[in-house]
Design a protein around this motif. Structure first.
Motif, short mmCIF file in Angstrom:
data_model
loop_
_atom_site.label_atom_id
_atom_site.label_comp_id
_atom_site.label_asym_id
_atom_site.label_seq_id
_atom_site.Cartn_x
_atom_site.Cartn_y
_atom_site.Cartn_z
N THR A 148 0.83 -1.20 0.00
CA THR A 148 0.00 0.00 0.00
C THR A 148 0.87 1.26 0.00
N PHE A 149 1.97 1.22 0.73
CA PHE A 149 2.91 2.34 0.73
C PHE A 149 3.40 2.63 -0.69
N MET A 150 3.81 1.57 -1.41
CA MET A 150 4.28 1.76 -2.79
C MET A 150 3.14 2.23 -3.70
N ASP A 151 1.93 1.73 -3.44
CA ASP A 151 0.77 2.18 -4.22
C ASP A 151 0.53 3.67 -4.05
N ILE A 152 0.73 4.18 -2.84
CA ILE A 152 0.52 5.61 -2.58
C ILE A 152 1.59 6.43 -3.28
N VAL A 153 2.85 6.01 -3.17
CA VAL A 153 3.95 6.76 -3.78
C VAL A 153 3.78 6.84 -5.30
N THR A 154 3.28 5.76 -5.92
CA THR A 154 3.15 5.72 -7.38
C THR A 154 1.80 6.23 -7.88
N GLY A 155 0.92 6.63 -6.96
CA GLY A 155 -0.35 7.23 -7.38
C GLY A 155 -1.48 6.25 -7.59
N LYS A 156 -1.25 4.98 -7.34
CA LYS A 156 -2.31 3.99 -7.53
C LYS A 156 -3.39 4.12 -6.45
N THR A 157 -2.95 4.51 -5.24
CA THR A 157 -3.86 4.70 -4.11
C THR A 157 -3.67 6.10 -3.54
N ARG A 158 -4.75 6.78 -3.22
CA ARG A 158 -4.67 8.11 -2.61
C ARG A 158 -4.85 7.98 -1.10
N PRO A 159 -3.96 8.60 -0.31
CA PRO A 159 -4.11 8.53 1.14
C PRO A 159 -5.28 9.40 1.61
N ASP A 160 -5.84 9.04 2.76
CA ASP A 160 -6.90 9.86 3.35
C ASP A 160 -6.33 11.14 3.94
N GLY B 159 9.98 4.86 -10.79
CA GLY B 159 9.75 3.59 -11.48
C GLY B 159 9.50 2.48 -10.49
N ARG B 160 8.62 1.55 -10.85
CA ARG B 160 8.26 0.44 -9.94
C ARG B 160 8.39 -0.89 -10.64
N LYS B 161 9.05 -1.82 -9.98
CA LYS B 161 9.15 -3.18 -10.49
C LYS B 161 8.39 -4.11 -9.55
N PHE B 162 7.38 -4.79 -10.10
CA PHE B 162 6.58 -5.69 -9.29
C PHE B 162 7.31 -7.01 -9.08
N GLN B 163 6.78 -7.83 -8.17
CA GLN B 163 7.45 -9.09 -7.82
C GLN B 163 7.56 -10.01 -9.04
N ARG B 164 6.48 -10.14 -9.80
CA ARG B 164 6.51 -10.99 -10.99
C ARG B 164 6.93 -10.15 -12.19
N PRO B 165 7.97 -10.57 -12.90
CA PRO B 165 8.44 -9.76 -14.03
C PRO B 165 7.38 -9.67 -15.12
N THR B 166 7.23 -8.48 -15.69
CA THR B 166 6.26 -8.26 -16.76
C THR B 166 7.02 -7.74 -17.98
N ASP C 169 14.72 6.41 -17.36
CA ASP C 169 15.55 7.42 -16.70
C ASP C 169 14.95 7.86 -15.36
N PRO C 170 14.69 6.89 -14.45
CA PRO C 170 14.08 7.25 -13.16
C PRO C 170 15.12 7.78 -12.18
N LYS C 171 14.62 8.50 -11.17
CA LYS C 171 15.47 8.89 -10.04
C LYS C 171 15.26 7.94 -8.87
N LEU C 172 14.03 7.43 -8.73
CA LEU C 172 13.67 6.51 -7.66
C LEU C 172 13.16 5.21 -8.25
N LEU C 173 13.72 4.09 -7.79
CA LEU C 173 13.26 2.76 -8.21
C LEU C 173 12.67 2.05 -7.00
N LEU C 174 11.42 1.59 -7.14
CA LEU C 174 10.75 0.78 -6.12
C LEU C 174 10.76 -0.66 -6.61
N VAL C 175 11.44 -1.53 -5.89
CA VAL C 175 11.67 -2.90 -6.36
C VAL C 175 11.07 -3.88 -5.36
N ASP C 176 10.11 -4.68 -5.81
CA ASP C 176 9.35 -5.57 -4.92
C ASP C 176 9.90 -7.00 -4.98
#
Length: 246
Positions: free
Chosen positions: A45-57, A84-91, A165-172
């Protein structure tokens, strides 16, 4: 080291369940950080918020030197900002070559004319070769992604992130399902990337976290429970009770 991402006091509730509870977090550029915690701790959920998938209250998510808010931006706009975000299963595109996967991911104009006249320029070819070298696939550019090993697919997906060309990579959970040799390669790759990027690794494998040798943030029930070196957080009785001692 300047602060790149600053999250302050975010909370979010789903159907009465508080998934994130007044969570604050920041990471600088460059930096390598591991996030650990039991299932349900709020890592995804934390990663979802940072990437805009979920909006915090409640709370704020600020980005870059100017500290502007990410909360008003779409997922696509946040990606364009350099997250940039990399999910657990490669896509990856399994019926395309490694080269084609990297070419598709390159940060470049996306308009209809660009698609019609899509030609790979010399700088783009050089960048593709550079990324392939960085991720450890320089001899596999003409190999179909579908026949790569699980670990190689993970590296290719990291390469596709780098092409943006990301500055931040989120890797799951990058180490999941890898051989020992692949895990060593992945450790070295992430540590190298963290010399010029901010890299957040969400991981369950404590041995892999130990190899990363970086600052660790422990989440529990949607909040930061402890933070510091792996040795420091493992010595915290609260961490032992909720996570390490299970």
């Amino acid at each position: 080291m300047s602060t790149l991402l600053e999250v302050q006091g975010i909370s979010v509730t789903f159907d009465g369940f508080r998934a994130i509870n007044n969570l604050s977090f920041e990471i600088g550029l460059p930096e390598l950080r591991a996030i650990i915690g039991p299932n349900g701790a709020g890592k995804t959920t934390f990663m979802d918020i940072v990437t805009g998938k979920t909006r915090p209250d409640t709370g704020t998510v600020r980005w870059g030197d100017m500290g502007h808010s990410l909360l008003a931006l779409s997922e696509a706009q946040i990606a364009q900002e350099g997250i940039g975000r990399k999910f657990q299963r490669p896509t990856v595109f399994e019926d395309q070559t490694v080269r084609d996967n990297l070419q598709v991911a390159l940060k470049k104009p996306r308009g209809p004319l660009a698609a019609i006249f899509d030609k790979t320029s010399s700088p783009e070819r050089a960048r593709i070769a550079e990324i392939a070298e960085e991720i450890g696939l320089p001899d596999d550019l003409n190999t179909l992604a579908g026949i790569l090993s699980h670990g190689q697919k993970q590296w290719l997906e990291i390469g596709m992130l780098l092409a943006q060309d990301p500055k931040l990579l989120l890797v799951d959970e990058p180490a999941a399902g890898m051989t020992n040799e692949e895990r060593e390669h992945t450790t070295a790759l992430l540590k190298r990337l963290a010399e010029s990027h901010a890299v957040v690794v969400v991981e369950h494998d404590m041995e892999f976290v130990r190899r990363l040798d970086c600052r660790v943030t422990v989440l529990h029930e949607g909040s930061v429970l402890a933070e510091g070196s792996l040795g420091h957080v493992m010595a915290d009785e609260r961490v032992v009770e909720v996570y390490l001692g299970r």
